[in-house]
Scaffold this motif. Structure first.
Motif, PDB file in Angstrom:
ATOM      1  N   LEU A 402       0.796  -1.143   0.033  1.00 43.81           N
ATOM      2  CA  LEU A 402      -0.009  -0.040  -0.061  1.00 43.81           C
ATOM      3  C   LEU A 402       1.005   1.268   0.110  1.00 43.81           C
ATOM      4  CD1 LEU A 402      -3.079  -0.706   2.617  1.00 43.81           C
ATOM      5  CD2 LEU A 402      -3.139  -0.078   0.123  1.00 43.81           C
ATOM      6  N   SER A 403       1.758   1.493   0.815  1.00 48.87           N
ATOM      7  CA  SER A 403       2.636   2.539   1.028  1.00 48.87           C
ATOM      8  C   SER A 403       3.452   2.853  -0.068  1.00 48.87           C
ATOM      9  CB  SER A 403       3.226   2.493   2.528  1.00 48.87           C
ATOM     10  OG  SER A 403       4.185   1.403   2.775  1.00 48.87           O
ATOM     11  N   GLU A 404       4.074   1.675  -0.255  1.00 44.30           N
ATOM     12  CA  GLU A 404       5.189   1.999  -1.403  1.00 44.30           C
ATOM     13  C   GLU A 404       4.690   1.827  -2.884  1.00 44.30           C
ATOM     14  OE1 GLU A 404       8.424   2.437  -0.471  1.00 44.30           O
ATOM     15  OE2 GLU A 404       7.913   1.717   1.715  1.00 44.30           O
ATOM     16  N   ASN A 405       3.456   1.389  -3.081  1.00 39.33           N
ATOM     17  CA  ASN A 405       2.985   1.391  -4.603  1.00 39.33           C
ATOM     18  C   ASN A 405       1.550   1.721  -4.929  1.00 39.33           C
ATOM     19  OD1 ASN A 405       2.018   0.043  -6.934  1.00 39.33           O
ATOM     20  ND2 ASN A 405       3.344  -1.065  -6.982  1.00 39.33           N
ATOM     21  N   LEU A 406       0.754   1.105  -4.036  1.00 39.22           N
ATOM     22  CA  LEU A 406      -0.891   1.691  -4.419  1.00 39.22           C
ATOM     23  C   LEU A 406      -1.047   3.121  -4.174  1.00 39.22           C
ATOM     24  CD1 LEU A 406      -2.785  -1.563  -3.252  1.00 39.22           C
ATOM     25  CD2 LEU A 406      -1.788  -1.035  -5.439  1.00 39.22           C
ATOM     26  N   ILE A 407      -0.516   3.531  -3.082  1.00 43.57           N
ATOM     27  CA  ILE A 407      -0.920   4.911  -2.594  1.00 43.57           C
ATOM     28  C   ILE A 407      -0.336   5.970  -3.586  1.00 43.57           C
ATOM     29  CG2 ILE A 407      -0.495   6.671  -0.938  1.00 43.57           C
ATOM     30  CD1 ILE A 407      -1.233   4.576   1.295  1.00 43.57           C
ATOM     31  N   PRO A 408       1.018   5.968  -3.730  1.00 40.62           N
ATOM     32  CA  PRO A 408       1.704   6.980  -4.566  1.00 40.62           C
ATOM     33  C   PRO A 408       1.169   6.936  -5.933  1.00 40.62           C
ATOM     34  CG  PRO A 408       3.458   5.236  -3.912  1.00 40.62           C
ATOM     35  CD  PRO A 408       2.169   4.942  -3.081  1.00 40.62           C
ATOM     36  N   LYS A 409       1.011   5.760  -6.544  1.00 37.68           N
ATOM     37  CA  LYS A 409       0.265   5.722  -7.967  1.00 37.68           C
ATOM     38  C   LYS A 409      -1.219   6.224  -7.928  1.00 37.68           C
ATOM     39  CE  LYS A 409       3.495   1.999  -9.464  1.00 37.68           C
ATOM     40  NZ  LYS A 409       3.770   0.488  -9.695  1.00 37.68           N
ATOM     41  N   TRP A 410      -1.951   5.720  -6.838  1.00 44.49           N
ATOM     42  CA  TRP A 410      -3.125   6.457  -6.824  1.00 44.49           C
ATOM     43  C   TRP A 410      -3.363   7.965  -6.714  1.00 44.49           C
ATOM     44  CZ3 TRP A 410      -8.436   5.772  -7.511  1.00 44.49           C
ATOM     45  CH2 TRP A 410      -9.193   6.755  -6.866  1.00 44.49           C
ATOM     46  N   GLU A 411      -2.163   8.423  -6.126  1.00 42.52           N
ATOM     47  CA  GLU A 411      -2.143  10.110  -5.899  1.00 42.52           C
ATOM     48  C   GLU A 411      -1.756  10.605  -7.237  1.00 42.52           C
ATOM     49  OE1 GLU A 411       0.637  10.553  -2.553  1.00 42.52           O
ATOM     50  OE2 GLU A 411      -0.985  10.300  -1.194  1.00 42.52           O
ATOM     51  N   PHE A 412      -1.009   9.831  -8.205  1.00 38.96           N
ATOM     52  CA  PHE A 412      -0.803  10.563  -9.259  1.00 38.96           C
ATOM     53  C   PHE A 412      -1.892  10.114 -10.199  1.00 38.96           C
ATOM     54  CE2 PHE A 412       1.032  10.220 -13.687  1.00 38.96           C
ATOM     55  CZ  PHE A 412       1.591  11.356 -13.875  1.00 38.96           C
ATOM     56  N   PHE A 413      -2.261   9.190 -10.270  1.00 36.42           N
ATOM     57  CA  PHE A 413      -3.737   8.976 -11.158  1.00 36.42           C
ATOM     58  C   PHE A 413      -4.431  10.028 -11.004  1.00 36.42           C
ATOM     59  CE2 PHE A 413      -7.885   7.292 -11.565  1.00 36.42           C
ATOM     60  CZ  PHE A 413      -7.802   6.709 -13.043  1.00 36.42           C
ATOM     61  N   GLY A 431       1.176  -2.017 -11.835  1.00 32.31           N
ATOM     62  CA  GLY A 431       2.159  -2.906 -12.200  1.00 32.31           C
ATOM     63  C   GLY A 431       3.292  -2.177 -12.823  1.00 32.31           C
ATOM     64  N   TYR A 432       3.049  -0.847 -13.298  1.00 34.13           N
ATOM     65  CA  TYR A 432       4.051  -0.209 -14.150  1.00 34.13           C
ATOM     66  C   TYR A 432       4.756   0.841 -13.154  1.00 34.13           C
ATOM     67  CZ  TYR A 432       1.987  -2.125 -18.395  1.00 34.13           C
ATOM     68  OH  TYR A 432       1.696  -3.094 -19.041  1.00 34.13           O
ATOM     69  N   SER A 433       6.059   0.869 -13.399  1.00 31.97           N
ATOM     70  CA  SER A 433       6.824   1.919 -12.564  1.00 31.97           C
ATOM     71  C   SER A 433       6.446   3.440 -12.779  1.00 31.97           C
ATOM     72  CB  SER A 433       8.271   1.910 -13.067  1.00 31.97           C
ATOM     73  OG  SER A 433       9.103   2.960 -12.722  1.00 31.97           O
ATOM     74  N   LEU A 434       6.310   4.024 -11.778  1.00 35.60           N
ATOM     75  CA  LEU A 434       5.646   5.244 -11.641  1.00 35.60           C
ATOM     76  C   LEU A 434       6.534   6.302 -12.226  1.00 35.60           C
ATOM     77  CD1 LEU A 434       3.171   7.228 -11.011  1.00 35.60           C
ATOM     78  CD2 LEU A 434       4.515   7.359  -8.553  1.00 35.60           C
ATOM     79  N   GLU A 435       7.967   6.178 -11.881  1.00 35.14           N
ATOM     80  CA  GLU A 435       8.811   7.325 -12.535  1.00 35.14           C
ATOM     81  C   GLU A 435       9.318   6.971 -13.696  1.00 35.14           C
ATOM     82  OE1 GLU A 435       9.657   9.807 -10.670  1.00 35.14           O
ATOM     83  OE2 GLU A 435       8.254   9.429  -9.128  1.00 35.14           O
ATOM     84  N   GLU A 436       9.441   5.600 -14.421  1.00 29.69           N
ATOM     85  CA  GLU A 436       9.892   5.290 -15.642  1.00 29.69           C
ATOM     86  C   GLU A 436       9.028   5.145 -16.507  1.00 29.69           C
ATOM     87  OE1 GLU A 436      13.374   5.284 -16.600  1.00 29.69           O
ATOM     88  OE2 GLU A 436      13.494   6.285 -14.734  1.00 29.69           O
ATOM     89  N   ARG A 437       7.796   4.789 -16.047  1.00 28.51           N
ATOM     90  CA  ARG A 437       6.954   4.452 -17.285  1.00 28.51           C
ATOM     91  C   ARG A 437       5.409   5.408 -17.176  1.00 28.51           C
ATOM     92  NH1 ARG A 437       5.353   0.391 -21.488  1.00 28.51           N
ATOM     93  NH2 ARG A 437       6.988  -0.854 -20.543  1.00 28.51           N
ATOM     94  N   ILE A 438       4.925   5.418 -15.997  1.00 26.57           N
ATOM     95  CA  ILE A 438       3.685   6.304 -15.886  1.00 26.57           C
ATOM     96  C   ILE A 438       3.952   7.756 -16.261  1.00 26.57           C
ATOM     97  CG2 ILE A 438       1.618   6.648 -14.531  1.00 26.57           C
ATOM     98  CD1 ILE A 438       2.223   4.078 -13.141  1.00 26.57           C
ATOM     99  N   LYS A 439       4.627   8.349 -15.437  1.00 26.08           N
ATOM    100  CA  LYS A 439       4.733   9.883 -15.426  1.00 26.08           C
ATOM    101  C   LYS A 439       5.340  10.341 -16.835  1.00 26.08           C
ATOM    102  CE  LYS A 439       5.235  10.837 -10.421  1.00 26.08           C
ATOM    103  NZ  LYS A 439       6.284  11.403  -9.553  1.00 26.08           N
ATOM    104  N   PRO A 440       6.411   9.702 -17.306  1.00 22.12           N
ATOM    105  CA  PRO A 440       7.026  10.105 -18.425  1.00 22.12           C
ATOM    106  C   PRO A 440       5.937   9.944 -19.824  1.00 22.12           C
ATOM    107  CG  PRO A 440       8.081   8.257 -17.856  1.00 22.12           C
ATOM    108  CD  PRO A 440       7.499   8.727 -16.700  1.00 22.12           C
ATOM    109  N   ARG A 441       5.115   8.918 -19.915  1.00 23.03           N
ATOM    110  CA  ARG A 441       4.449   8.618 -20.840  1.00 23.03           C
ATOM    111  C   ARG A 441       3.272   9.407 -20.845  1.00 23.03           C
ATOM    112  NH1 ARG A 441       4.320   2.547 -23.311  1.00 23.03           N
ATOM    113  NH2 ARG A 441       6.645   2.202 -23.476  1.00 23.03           N
TER     114      ARG A 441
END
Length: 489
Positions: A402-413, A431-441
């Motif tokens: 939750l703290s390392e994955n779901l919460i930060p990715k939810w907040e960016f979503f 399942g995708y990297s927040l910094e390397e896949r989600i944000k830049p794309r």
């Protein structure tokens, strides 16, 4: 709630010979500092032909990707520690003191996925977890309750401190047996040679300290004869295609293998599993992943298989599950598998599909892992049916922190131009990297001024993503030109 599919009548024939050995239980991690020989500390990465010796060195990996991978590795390590009973604070403090070990995990990751890095393909969070968690579990099995010290002091042995007196008094008989066994593997004959079976193990790649460590955990290992027990099993494993370099790891994980009769137990058990659909060609990988599979009684295997049948899985699907995730046999049907199945059924999940896609989910704690994730999505406005759909579509969803994955990715979503229903359609987002896949794309999509489905943004290869984006931009410009021409008329 959907009813369980009943398959009790589909009874599987169980072979008459059954051997039962105690399974290794996961030790409770303590903060007691223990001293042990440097040679026992053997998790320093040494990868053949890779040029990696415990530090990452792939020049093709960008600094930003390395930084993202470190965060992913930390998240995996944090989840691993929490599953062993450490609090969030202790896990975080340990990880913050373990930079060398994190580098070691990255080096291992680069070796495992070397070919993907060379073609510029970044990894998903799930791929990183699948590579690192089995390795961490093997270290836990090897080092037991000093695993925290192993991680913090990598690559050096833990600092010597006064040993804390244990609360319970040691068993003199048990200690005596261990000491005798350890002494036996260290004995030297009049010619100055170690016992034949010890020399044989050393030739396989084990050092004496590792053999003593195995003997300390499992004293019977010291009394296995070379010709009658150890050598036949080793040669059998080699014939199955197990690389010689993997033999020490397998024996370290499960020394009991050497005590099993090939003809009466091991081969019949394998035949039993093959009849269930375990791929014969995959035995080398299966045994390396979970050598304990062959030391469980066939009754234990049969009980698990009957449960999987009861859940609605075909024999072929069961064979594939046991090939990919053989450790599911170690889970108690009544204490772990059935309660977890009932929990997912309450969410409307197709349990058979989930078991097939992500059997490791059934090794998680309902209270510590599953319920918090469900509550996380409920608190954000998702219904039980929607949550059930998400886990059905993406079985690994509940394995994330939750703290390392779901919460930060939810907040960016929440900053993205998508409705919440988009995550129901594409829960693989997590399942995708927040910094390397989600944000830049997503930044490229916003910059282009067009819109793409979340699935298109993340799941496509980079070249296909660029093509989809370019096509959208051209279509947008074309529509503008047509609109302009129409206005002129």
């Amino acid at each position: 709630m959907r009813a369980f599919c009943a398959f009790h009548s589909a009874k599987l024939s169980c072979l008459s010979k059954v051997v039962i050995f105690p399974t290794t239980t996961t030790p409770t991690i303590t903060r007691t500092r223990l001293s042990f020989p440097a040679k026992l500390f053997s998790c320093q990465a040494q990868f053949p032909d890779s040029g990696i010796d415990g530090s990452f060195s792939l020049k093709v990996v960008s600094p930003t990707l390395l930084a993202a991978e470190r965060e992913e590795a930390k998240a995996v390590l944090s989840l691993f520690f929490k599953k062993q009973g450490l609090s969030n604070a202790v896990a975080t403090r340990t990880i913050n003191k373990s930079d060398h070990f994190i580098d070691h995990l990255i080096a291992k990751l680069h070796y495992i996925y070397k070919s993907r890095y060379l073609v510029g393909r970044e990894l998903t969070t799930l791929e990183i977890r699948d590579a690192l968690i089995p390795y961490l579990e093997s270290l836990l099995e090897e080092h037991g309750n000093i695993i925290v010290d192993v991680v913090e002091n990598f690559p050096n042995p833990p600092v010597k401190e006064k040993t804390v007196v244990p609360v319970s008094q040691p068993n003199p008989t048990l200690d005596s047996k261990k000491l005798k066994a350890m002494s036996r593997v260290s004995e030297i004959d009049p010619d100055g040679k170690l016992r034949p079976h010890v020399l044989y193990l050393i030739e396989l790649g084990m050092d004496l300290e590792k053999i003593k460590a195995i003997t300390q955990r499992f004293p019977a290992f010291a009394y296995y004869s070379l010709e009658g027990k150890i050598k036949p099993v080793v040669e059998f494993l080699l014939d199955l295609g197990v690389p010689k370099s993997d033999i020490p790891t397998i024996l370290n994980k499960r020394p009991q293998l050497c005590g099993i009769s090939l003809s009466e137990n091991l081969i019949p058990t394998m035949t039993f599993l093959e009849n269930l659909g375990v791929d014969k060609k995959q035995w080398a990988k299966v045994i390396y992943r979970f050598p304990a599979l062959l030391t469980h009684s066939r009754q234990k295997v049969k009980t698990t298989v009957e449960f999987l049948c009861e859940m609605g899985l075909s024999a072929e699907s069961i064979g594939k599950i046991l090939t990919r995730s053989p450790n599911i046999i170690s889970y108690s049907v009544e204490d772990k598998l059935r309660p977890t199945a009932e929990y997912f059924l309450s969410l409307g999940v197709d349990v058979a599909v989930l078991l097939y896609r992500c059997p490791q989910t059934f090794g998680l704690s309902i209270e510590a892992n599953l319920k918090p994730v469900t509550e996380f999505f409920l608190e954000r406005g998702y219904s039980i049916d929607e949550i059930g759909t998400m886990i059905s579509r993406y079985g690994a969803l509940y394995t994330f922190s939750l703290s390392e994955n779901l919460i930060p990715k939810w907040e960016f979503f929440l900053t993205m131009d998508y409705s919440k229903s988009e995550l129901v359609k594409f829960p693989q987002y997590f399942g995708y990297s927040l910094e390397e896949r989600i944000k830049p794309r997503y930044a490229l999509v916003k910059e282009s001024g067009v819109s793409l489905l979340l699935n298109q943004v993340l799941s496509l290869s980079y070249s296909d993503f660029e093509k989809a984006l370019d096509k959208k931009v051209k279509k947008m410009l074309s529509n503008k030109d047509k609109s302009g021409s129409s206005d002129d008329l």
